[in-house]
Motif scaffolding. Structure first.
Motif, PDB file in Angstrom:
ATOM      1  N   LYS A 193       0.833  -1.217   0.000  1.00  9.37           N
ATOM      2  CA  LYS A 193       0.000   0.000   0.000  1.00  9.37           C
ATOM      3  C   LYS A 193       0.862   1.260   0.000  1.00  9.37           C
ATOM      4  O   LYS A 193       0.529   2.249  -0.647  1.00  9.37           O
ATOM      5  CB  LYS A 193      -0.934   0.007   1.215  1.00  9.37           C
ATOM      6  N   MET A 194       1.981   1.205   0.724  1.00  5.09           N
ATOM      7  CA  MET A 194       2.883   2.362   0.759  1.00  5.09           C
ATOM      8  C   MET A 194       3.517   2.586  -0.607  1.00  5.09           C
ATOM      9  O   MET A 194       3.668   3.728  -1.052  1.00  5.09           O
ATOM     10  CB  MET A 194       3.975   2.153   1.815  1.00  5.09           C
ATOM     11  N   ILE A 195       3.886   1.500  -1.270  1.00  4.63           N
ATOM     12  CA  ILE A 195       4.469   1.615  -2.604  1.00  4.63           C
ATOM     13  C   ILE A 195       3.437   2.182  -3.568  1.00  4.63           C
ATOM     14  O   ILE A 195       3.733   3.068  -4.368  1.00  4.63           O
ATOM     15  CB  ILE A 195       5.013   0.251  -3.077  1.00  4.63           C
ATOM     16  N   ALA A 196       2.196   1.689  -3.496  1.00  6.22           N
ATOM     17  CA  ALA A 196       1.128   2.200  -4.366  1.00  6.22           C
ATOM     18  C   ALA A 196       0.852   3.671  -4.079  1.00  6.22           C
ATOM     19  O   ALA A 196       0.559   4.447  -4.997  1.00  6.22           O
ATOM     20  CB  ALA A 196      -0.133   1.370  -4.174  1.00  6.22           C
ATOM     21  N   LYS A 197       0.944   4.058  -2.823  1.00  9.73           N
ATOM     22  CA  LYS A 197       0.690   5.453  -2.433  1.00  9.73           C
ATOM     23  C   LYS A 197       1.720   6.404  -3.046  1.00  9.73           C
ATOM     24  O   LYS A 197       1.391   7.527  -3.427  1.00  9.73           O
ATOM     25  CB  LYS A 197       0.725   5.558  -0.904  1.00  9.73           C
ATOM     26  N   HIS A 198       2.956   5.930  -3.171  1.00 12.22           N
ATOM     27  CA  HIS A 198       4.029   6.797  -3.680  1.00 12.22           C
ATOM     28  C   HIS A 198       4.337   6.566  -5.156  1.00 12.22           C
ATOM     29  O   HIS A 198       5.335   7.066  -5.671  1.00 12.22           O
ATOM     30  CB  HIS A 198       5.293   6.613  -2.838  1.00 12.22           C
ATOM     31  N   THR A 199       3.488   5.823  -5.834  1.00 12.22           N
ATOM     32  CA  THR A 199       3.628   5.622  -7.271  1.00 12.22           C
ATOM     33  C   THR A 199       2.549   6.441  -7.968  1.00 12.22           C
ATOM     34  O   THR A 199       1.372   6.302  -7.672  1.00 12.22           O
ATOM     35  CB  THR A 199       3.483   4.134  -7.635  1.00 12.22           C
ATOM     36  N   HIS A 200       2.969   7.300  -8.881  1.00 15.07           N
ATOM     37  CA  HIS A 200       2.038   8.182  -9.580  1.00 15.07           C
ATOM     38  C   HIS A 200       2.160   7.969 -11.086  1.00 15.07           C
ATOM     39  O   HIS A 200       3.253   7.773 -11.607  1.00 15.07           O
ATOM     40  CB  HIS A 200       2.344   9.649  -9.251  1.00 15.07           C
ATOM     41  N   SER A 201       1.050   8.052 -11.764  1.00 16.69           N
ATOM     42  CA  SER A 201       1.047   7.925 -13.218  1.00 16.69           C
ATOM     43  C   SER A 201       1.339   9.284 -13.823  1.00 16.69           C
ATOM     44  O   SER A 201       0.818  10.307 -13.361  1.00 16.69           O
ATOM     45  CB  SER A 201      -0.307   7.397 -13.686  1.00 16.69           C
ATOM     46  N   GLN A 202       2.149   9.284 -14.871  1.00 17.75           N
ATOM     47  CA  GLN A 202       2.548  10.545 -15.492  1.00 17.75           C
ATOM     48  C   GLN A 202       2.487  10.392 -17.005  1.00 17.75           C
ATOM     49  O   GLN A 202       2.904   9.382 -17.551  1.00 17.75           O
ATOM     50  CB  GLN A 202       3.971  10.885 -15.043  1.00 17.75           C
ATOM     51  N   SER A 203       1.938  11.390 -17.670  1.00 14.67           N
ATOM     52  CA  SER A 203       1.887  11.394 -19.134  1.00 14.67           C
ATOM     53  C   SER A 203       3.047  12.212 -19.674  1.00 14.67           C
ATOM     54  O   SER A 203       3.229  13.365 -19.293  1.00 14.67           O
ATOM     55  CB  SER A 203       0.582  12.009 -19.631  1.00 14.67           C
ATOM     56  N   LEU A 204       3.822  11.586 -20.549  1.00 18.36           N
ATOM     57  CA  LEU A 204       4.940  12.280 -21.178  1.00 18.36           C
ATOM     58  C   LEU A 204       4.640  12.456 -22.660  1.00 18.36           C
ATOM     59  O   LEU A 204       4.362  11.487 -23.349  1.00 18.36           O
ATOM     60  CB  LEU A 204       6.229  11.483 -21.004  1.00 18.36           C
ATOM     61  N   LYS A 205       4.674  13.694 -23.116  1.00 22.34           N
ATOM     62  CA  LYS A 205       4.438  13.971 -24.527  1.00 22.34           C
ATOM     63  C   LYS A 205       5.784  14.175 -25.213  1.00 22.34           C
ATOM     64  O   LYS A 205       6.650  14.870 -24.710  1.00 22.34           O
ATOM     65  CB  LYS A 205       3.578  15.221 -24.700  1.00 22.34           C
ATOM     66  N   SER A 206       5.916  13.543 -26.372  1.00 20.40           N
ATOM     67  CA  SER A 206       7.124  13.720 -27.157  1.00 20.40           C
ATOM     68  C   SER A 206       6.752  13.721 -28.632  1.00 20.40           C
ATOM     69  O   SER A 206       5.606  13.499 -28.998  1.00 20.40           O
ATOM     70  CB  SER A 206       8.136  12.611 -26.850  1.00 20.40           C
TER      71      SER A 206
END
Length: 157
Positions: free
Chosen positions: A123-136
């Motif tokens: 749960k702690m790992i999931a809490k500190h994992t964020h999805s990010q969109s990278l445009k290139s």
């Protein structure tokens, strides 16, 4: 007389070997100089290509629509936006939550050990994992026009 002939033959053999060594050394030096020259050209071309890619990226950001150009050899060069979804793990936030230094949780072994001790949970790992969109910008080459592919209609039988 035979002794003189043998000495002359040995002398000419030594001269031939020296000559062959000098020729080989000369060929090696020429090959090294050519190699250095080609490597320098490759480096210069790499820098030029990098600068052109940056220019294409900047110009594409102003246009923001896919562009297709046909080259002299008949291939199509397409420039379009590419969006990549990436999960980013915040080690600093996890270190703060665990009251540890960020350097102490830098290796997979550290995560395993903390999980074994019960200090780190999924749960702690999931809490500190964020999805990010990278445009290139994606530059690709194809044999067919990719914009025509989307508009292609199928024949009815």
């Amino acid at each position: 007389m035979e002794a003189a002939a043998i000495k002359y033959e040995e002398h000419t053999q030594v001269d031939k070997e020296l000559f062959n060594q000098q020729v080989t050394k000369s060929k090696l030096e020429r090959a090294l100089l050519q190699l250095h020259h080609k490597q320098q050209q490759r480096k210069d071309l790499g820098d030029e290509i990098k600068a052109l890619k940056e220019e294409v990226h900047d110009l594409f950001l102003e246009v923001e629509s896919p562009i297709v150009v046909q080259s002299e050899d008949g291939t199509y060069i397409c420039v379009q936006e590419k969006v990549v979804e990436k999960d980013v793990f915040d080690k600093g936030g996890l270190a703060l939550e665990l009251n540890m230094d960020k350097k102490e949780i830098s290796k997979p072994w550290d995560y395993s050990f903390l999980t074994y001790k019960g200090k780190l949970t999924p749960k702690m790992i999931a809490k500190h994992t964020h999805s990010q969109s990278l445009k290139s910008v994606k530059i690709s080459r194809t044999k067919r026009n990719p914009l025509e592919k989307a508009n292609k209609k199928f024949k009815k039988k």
